[in-house]
Design a protein around this motif. Structure first.
Motif, short mmCIF file in Angstrom:
data_model
loop_
_atom_site.label_atom_id
_atom_site.label_comp_id
_atom_site.label_asym_id
_atom_site.label_seq_id
_atom_site.Cartn_x
_atom_site.Cartn_y
_atom_site.Cartn_z
N PHE A 1 1.20 2.60 -3.53
CA PHE A 1 0.01 3.03 -4.26
C PHE A 1 -0.04 4.55 -4.34
O PHE A 1 0.28 5.26 -3.38
N THR A 2 -0.48 5.06 -5.50
CA THR A 2 -0.68 6.49 -5.68
C THR A 2 -2.15 6.82 -5.44
O THR A 2 -3.03 6.12 -5.94
N LYS A 3 -2.40 7.88 -4.68
CA LYS A 3 -3.79 8.23 -4.36
C LYS A 3 -4.54 8.76 -5.58
O LYS A 3 -5.74 8.54 -5.74
N GLN A 4 -3.85 9.50 -6.44
CA GLN A 4 -4.49 10.05 -7.62
C GLN A 4 -3.59 9.83 -8.83
O GLN A 4 -2.36 9.89 -8.73
N HIS B 1 -1.70 -2.39 -8.08
CA HIS B 1 -2.59 -1.44 -8.75
C HIS B 1 -2.01 -1.09 -10.12
O HIS B 1 -0.81 -0.82 -10.24
N ALA C 1 -0.29 4.36 -11.14
CA ALA C 1 -1.04 3.93 -9.96
C ALA C 1 -0.14 3.26 -8.93
O ALA C 1 -0.47 3.21 -7.74
N GLU D 1 0.82 -1.22 0.00
CA GLU D 1 0.00 0.00 0.00
C GLU D 1 0.85 1.27 0.00
O GLU D 1 0.40 2.33 -0.45
N LYS D 2 2.10 1.19 0.46
CA LYS D 2 2.97 2.35 0.45
C LYS D 2 3.38 2.77 -0.96
O LYS D 2 3.85 3.89 -1.17
#
Length: 264
Positions: free
Chosen positions: A20-23, A47, A231, A17-18
């Motif tokens: 992953f890009t939020k947008q 992702h 992502a 999860e670290k």
């Protein structure tokens, strides 16, 4: 790039999860969640953007163009069983281009071979071990096969067995190397028989233990930087595989290739 630290696969697995890009930019499309096979432990969540999938597909098409897939109008693949398709079930369908395709559910070798013979498929696709085990059974009656092209995916290939199968059956074997995290990494060339890199959507480094680039004939660690997956950006991702750099440098497709992919 050597100034950027190598990202170990174990770190991504522990804290995916670290990464992953939020947008992501609107033009990259929606985000799709995939999972690794979990062959070395728990599956890792990955992702990926639709742009990544589109460019990965373009690389597959470019690298596979000399294999003439569309010439085969009777094809077969092996699929995992599910609630609607139990092991041993065969589904036949006509694709939009007129190809008659047979899906065999389950990988029991004798059943797969029976389907391959009865379907008269000229192109057959499955994971590498299934293809080779089915061809081992087929040695007893090779004349029954209509097969001209076998497509192997998902597992490391033994070049000696591959070459023996091609010679014995008079077929070609198209082999691809990739990973969920990165997409296609390399594809076997129809011209020289070695593996050319999908370097239009990846930056690829092959490093020896001292961090220097592996040279012709040497084995090194595969380090990958996907260029088009906003992502989940992975910089200098060490996937954990060892590969050998080919001595063939005169192929018109590319002057650089891999001779063998050993895997982990």
């Amino acid at each position: 790039p050597e100034d950027i630290p190598v990202t170990q696969a174990s770190k991504v697995k522990q804290k995916a999860e670290k990464f992953f890009t939020k947008q992501v930019p609107d033009e990259d499309g929606r985000i799709v969640t995939k999972y690794t096979s979990g062959s070395t432990g728990e599956p890792t969540q990955v992702h990926k953007t639709m742009r990544h999938f589109q460019l990965n597909s373009a690389e597959n098409s470019r690298l596979a163009s000399d294999w003439y897939f569309t010439e085969h109008k009777r094809t077969m693949s092996v699929e995992p069983p599910d609630s609607d398709n139990p092991a041993g079930h065969v589904k036949k369908e006509t694709l939009p281009d007129g190809t008659l395709h047979f899906s065999h559910y389950g990988n029991e070798f004798s059943s797969v071979l029976d389907c391959l013979i009865q379907s008269r498929a000229t192109r057959f696709q499955s994971i590498t071990s299934v293809v080779y085990n089915v061809l081992a059974l087929a040695r007893k009656h090779p004349q029954a096969l209509s097969l001209r092209l076998a497509v192997t995916v998902g597992e490391a290939t033994n070049p000696r067995i591959r070459d023996e199968c091609e010679k014995f059956f008079g077929i070609r074997i198209f082999d691809t190397y990739g990973a969920v995290e990165t997409g296609t990494i390399a594809v076997r060339c129809a011209l020289c028989g070695e593996y050319h890199l999908a370097d239009r959507h990846l930056v690829v480094e092959i490093l020896k233990d001292d961090g220097s680039p592996a040279q012709v004939g040497e084995t090194g660690r595969m380090i990958l930087t996907p260029l088009f997956n906003a992502a989940m950006p992975l910089l200098r991702y060490e996937i954990g595989d060892l590969v050998e750099v080919s001595e063939k440098t005169n192929c018109p497709r590319s002057h650089f290739a891999l001779r063998r992919i050993f895997g982990r």
